[in-house]
Design an enzyme around this catalytic site. Structure first.
Site, short mmCIF file in Angstrom:
data_model
loop_
_atom_site.label_atom_id
_atom_site.label_comp_id
_atom_site.label_asym_id
_atom_site.label_seq_id
_atom_site.Cartn_x
_atom_site.Cartn_y
_atom_site.Cartn_z
N ASN A 63 0.83 -1.21 0.00
CA ASN A 63 0.00 0.00 0.00
C ASN A 63 0.86 1.25 0.00
OD1 ASN A 63 0.55 -0.91 2.68
ND2 ASN A 63 -1.11 0.29 3.53
N GLU A 65 0.45 5.29 0.65
CA GLU A 65 -0.46 6.31 1.21
C GLU A 65 -0.03 7.72 0.83
OE1 GLU A 65 -0.86 5.36 5.39
OE2 GLU A 65 -2.10 3.61 4.92
N CYS A 74 -4.23 0.58 -2.48
CA CYS A 74 -4.03 -0.67 -1.74
C CYS A 74 -2.96 -1.54 -2.39
CB CYS A 74 -5.32 -1.47 -1.71
SG CYS A 74 -6.65 -0.72 -0.80
N GLU A 76 -3.04 -4.70 -3.10
CA GLU A 76 -3.54 -5.62 -4.13
C GLU A 76 -3.60 -4.94 -5.49
OE1 GLU A 76 -4.79 -4.93 -1.15
OE2 GLU A 76 -6.20 -6.46 -0.46
N CYS A 113 -10.22 -4.83 0.36
CA CYS A 113 -11.32 -3.85 0.41
C CYS A 113 -12.26 -4.05 -0.79
CB CYS A 113 -10.76 -2.43 0.43
SG CYS A 113 -10.25 -1.84 -1.19
N CYS A 116 -10.71 -3.33 -4.28
CA CYS A 116 -9.80 -4.38 -4.73
C CYS A 116 -10.58 -5.61 -5.17
CB CYS A 116 -8.80 -4.73 -3.63
SG CYS A 116 -7.57 -3.42 -3.37
N1 THU Z 1 -5.25 -1.52 2.48
C1 THU Z 1 -4.67 -2.32 1.56
O1 THU Z 1 -3.58 -2.05 1.04
N2 THU Z 1 -5.33 -3.46 1.19
C2 THU Z 1 -6.47 -3.88 1.78
O2 THU Z 1 -6.96 -4.93 1.39
C3 THU Z 1 -7.11 -3.11 2.83
C4 THU Z 1 -6.53 -1.77 3.10
C5 THU Z 1 -4.52 -0.32 2.90
C6 THU Z 1 -5.13 0.98 2.52
C7 THU Z 1 -4.53 1.90 3.55
O3 THU Z 1 -3.24 2.29 3.12
C8 THU Z 1 -4.36 1.03 4.78
O4 THU Z 1 -4.41 -0.31 4.31
C9 THU Z 1 -5.42 1.22 5.86
O5 THU Z 1 -6.68 1.10 5.32
#
Ligand code: THU
Length: 161
Positions: A63, A65, A74, A76, A113, A116
């Site tokens: 991920n 940010e 994310c 994925e 999420c 994804c």
């Molecule tokens: N996140 C992911 O990378 N994948 C997921 O399946 C769920 C959430 C990340 C997004 C954000 O950077 C952090 O996790 C918190 O939500």
């Protein structure tokens, strides 16, 4: 007339990484490796993904940010989009996802999420084959055969009519 229906989804659950088949175990280890390079200074939730392609390549993602919170992506989707950008004609066979917080690996299973899940559905449509999904966790690891088990009643290319 109204019908009450029951729909099923299927999952294989494991308590130990050692019980998974070798290729899935390797994919989880690659996802864990990828999580080390996550850029998640705001959530401090480090997610890693590893995509297995039909040509044997493993693509990693994590991920990413942003200070404005809404412009991150994310793990994925980072992995899947990089895979499609690099190997546009090679099918995706499996994807592993893992996550850790300040206490280490989450109990799990890690849950992709909604966005994804939607991208996984599109990827399956694109390559016309289900993707094996390996959701890591310290207490429970889940293996699903296809995104229909994560996102039933999905909006798919066919939904456009
Ligand atoms: N996140 C992911 O990378 N994948 C997921 O399946 C769920 C959430 C990340 C997004 C954000 O950077 C952090 O996790 C918190 O939500």
């Amino acid at each position: 007339m109204m019908h009450k229906r029951t729909y099923q989804i299927f999952a294989d659950e494991y308590e130990n990484l050692a019980d998974l088949m070798e290729v899935d175990r390797q994919l989880i280890l690659k996802a864990r490796e990828a999580s080390e390079n996550a850029y998640a200074p705001y959530s401090k939730f480090l997610v890693g993904a590893a995509v297995l392609l039909a040509n044997g390549e493993i693509i990693k993602g994590n991920n990413q940010e942003n200070a404005d919170f809404t412009d991150g992506l994310c793990a994925e989707r980072v992995a899947l989009f990089y895979a499609h950008a690099t190997y546009p004609n090679i099918a995706v066979e499996a994807l592993a996802v893992t996550a850790k917080n300040s206490n280490g690996l989450i109990a799990g299973p890690a849950q992709p999420c909604g966005s994804c899940r939607q991208v996984l559905v599109e990827t399956e449509s694109r390559y016309k084959q289900p993707i094996r999904l390996i959701l890591d966790g310290a207490v429970k690891i889940m293996v699903l055969n296809g995104a229909d088990n994560l996102l039933p009643f999905a909006f798919k290319p066919g939904s456009l009519g």
